[in-house]
Motif scaffolding. Sequence first.
Motif, PDB file in Angstrom:
ATOM      1  N   LEU A   4       0.820  -1.216   0.000  1.00  0.00           N
ATOM      2  CA  LEU A   4       0.000   0.000   0.000  1.00  0.00           C
ATOM      3  C   LEU A   4       0.855   1.268   0.000  1.00  0.00           C
ATOM      4  CD1 LEU A   4      -2.770  -1.043   2.574  1.00  0.00           C
ATOM      5  CD2 LEU A   4      -2.799  -1.273   0.085  1.00  0.00           C
ATOM      6  N   TRP A   5       2.046   1.175   0.601  1.00  0.00           N
ATOM      7  CA  TRP A   5       2.916   2.368   0.622  1.00  0.00           C
ATOM      8  C   TRP A   5       3.397   2.674  -0.806  1.00  0.00           C
ATOM      9  CZ3 TRP A   5       7.925   3.902  -0.527  1.00  0.00           C
ATOM     10  CH2 TRP A   5       8.314   5.145  -0.006  1.00  0.00           C
ATOM     11  N   ILE A   6       3.830   1.650  -1.535  1.00  0.00           N
ATOM     12  CA  ILE A   6       4.262   1.868  -2.930  1.00  0.00           C
ATOM     13  C   ILE A   6       3.071   2.325  -3.773  1.00  0.00           C
ATOM     14  CG2 ILE A   6       5.098   0.723  -5.026  1.00  0.00           C
ATOM     15  CD1 ILE A   6       6.951  -0.938  -3.341  1.00  0.00           C
ATOM     16  N   ALA A   7       1.898   1.717  -3.523  1.00  0.00           N
ATOM     17  CA  ALA A   7       0.708   2.079  -4.303  1.00  0.00           C
ATOM     18  C   ALA A   7       0.297   3.533  -4.069  1.00  0.00           C
ATOM     19  CB  ALA A   7      -0.453   1.141  -3.950  1.00  0.00           C
ATOM     20  N   SER A   8       0.690   4.090  -2.904  1.00  0.00           N
ATOM     21  CA  SER A   8       0.301   5.481  -2.604  1.00  0.00           C
ATOM     22  C   SER A   8       1.197   6.501  -3.319  1.00  0.00           C
ATOM     23  CB  SER A   8       0.364   5.724  -1.083  1.00  0.00           C
ATOM     24  OG  SER A   8       1.718   5.876  -0.652  1.00  0.00           O
ATOM     25  N   PHE A  44       9.230  -4.279   1.343  1.00  0.00           N
ATOM     26  CA  PHE A  44       7.882  -3.725   1.235  1.00  0.00           C
ATOM     27  C   PHE A  44       6.918  -4.921   1.269  1.00  0.00           C
ATOM     28  CE2 PHE A  44      10.803  -1.060  -1.188  1.00  0.00           C
ATOM     29  CZ  PHE A  44      10.520   0.217  -0.719  1.00  0.00           C
ATOM     30  N   PRO A  45       6.350  -5.251   2.431  1.00  0.00           N
ATOM     31  CA  PRO A  45       5.523  -6.457   2.507  1.00  0.00           C
ATOM     32  C   PRO A  45       4.316  -6.407   1.558  1.00  0.00           C
ATOM     33  CG  PRO A  45       6.111  -5.714   4.696  1.00  0.00           C
ATOM     34  CD  PRO A  45       6.532  -4.626   3.744  1.00  0.00           C
ATOM     35  N   LEU A  46       4.062  -7.542   0.920  1.00  0.00           N
ATOM     36  CA  LEU A  46       2.885  -7.714   0.070  1.00  0.00           C
ATOM     37  C   LEU A  46       1.819  -8.489   0.834  1.00  0.00           C
ATOM     38  CD1 LEU A  46       4.895  -8.809  -3.089  1.00  0.00           C
ATOM     39  CD2 LEU A  46       4.006  -6.522  -2.603  1.00  0.00           C
ATOM     40  N   SER A  47       2.272  -9.283   1.775  1.00  0.00           N
ATOM     41  CA  SER A  47       1.382 -10.062   2.640  1.00  0.00           C
ATOM     42  C   SER A  47       2.190 -10.404   3.894  1.00  0.00           C
ATOM     43  CB  SER A  47       0.911 -11.332   1.937  1.00  0.00           C
ATOM     44  OG  SER A  47       2.033 -12.130   1.572  1.00  0.00           O
ATOM     45  N   GLY A  68       2.891  -4.392   8.158  1.00  0.00           N
ATOM     46  CA  GLY A  68       2.429  -5.250   7.074  1.00  0.00           C
ATOM     47  C   GLY A  68       2.466  -4.495   5.762  1.00  0.00           C
ATOM     48  N   ARG A  69       1.479  -4.753   4.901  1.00  0.00           N
ATOM     49  CA  ARG A  69       1.529  -4.224   3.550  1.00  0.00           C
ATOM     50  C   ARG A  69       1.325  -2.714   3.473  1.00  0.00           C
ATOM     51  NH1 ARG A  69      -4.109  -4.851   1.407  1.00  0.00           N
ATOM     52  NH2 ARG A  69      -3.259  -4.921  -0.692  1.00  0.00           N
ATOM     53  N   ILE A  92       3.743 -13.330  10.819  1.00  0.00           N
ATOM     54  CA  ILE A  92       2.855 -14.135   9.980  1.00  0.00           C
ATOM     55  C   ILE A  92       3.547 -14.252   8.627  1.00  0.00           C
ATOM     56  CG2 ILE A  92       0.630 -14.165   8.780  1.00  0.00           C
ATOM     57  CD1 ILE A  92      -0.588 -12.807  11.209  1.00  0.00           C
ATOM     58  N   GLU A  93       3.616 -15.467   8.109  1.00  0.00           N
ATOM     59  CA  GLU A  93       4.381 -15.673   6.874  1.00  0.00           C
ATOM     60  C   GLU A  93       3.771 -14.880   5.721  1.00  0.00           C
ATOM     61  OE1 GLU A  93       4.214 -19.804   5.955  1.00  0.00           O
ATOM     62  OE2 GLU A  93       2.151 -19.685   5.248  1.00  0.00           O
ATOM     63  N   GLY A  94       4.599 -14.560   4.757  1.00  0.00           N
ATOM     64  CA  GLY A  94       4.130 -13.778   3.622  1.00  0.00           C
ATOM     65  C   GLY A  94       5.273 -13.535   2.666  1.00  0.00           C
TER      66      GLY A  94
END
Length: 235
Positions: A4-8, A44-47, A68-69, A92-94
């Motif tokens: 979400l940070w990259i998407a912003s 940059f977490p995706l999940s 998290g994301r 939590i794995e991701g």
Amino acid sequence: MDNLWIASLDDADRKRLEPHLAERAFTQGQMLYDAGEAVDQVWFPLSGVVSLMTVLAEDRMVETAAIGREGLIGVTCGPMNARASSRAIAQIEGSAACCSADIFSDALAESPGMRTALSKFTESLFAQVQQTAACNAQHRLDERLARWLLTLHDRAQSNRFHLTQADIAGMLGVRRATVSEVGAGLEGKHLIRRGRGWVEVLDRTALEEAACGCYAAMRGVMKDLGVPRPRAPNA
Ligand SMILES: [Zn+2]
């Protein structure tokens, strides 16, 4: 799945990073870096969820923030390329989109918009660390457990996630037997359900009511700063 940070970021800023990003998976319990290490990657977490832990002794540590994301990990511990002040452990794995700290540093130097987005994120992270410190010192364990489960639920993108009693005890800095007792209290009210190595959120609204004010306070800070806020699917 997006971070979400990259998407912003605006298009030009996303293009500065995207060619350099590579996806890396992380498993539950994996240490992304330790306190005192030079951190050369930005995650940059995706999940999944990564916890920042303050280590008091090898068998004693406490979580000071969960990311998290909505955010990023690796430049949040001080000036670029400084040594980490905390341990980052996957809760939590991701997976995460990763680039080198040097690439990220160069992109920041070129982009005022990215610097603003980073400073808003670090401000919200600082607020989370402060709120967590106050919460750990002052609030009842059942309220803290509810607050922490909400924080994970918002980032886990699923109502059920892998979590053992030992994980919970470690994060909250209390004994396993104590966590088991307090967890049974939340389960008795049908807010959550627990199994061997997992927890499921059953009644999100009631869990919010059971949490201390720290959860709502943190959401408020994120809203005021205008940073991306992760939200559980049914919340
Ligand atoms: Zn609290």
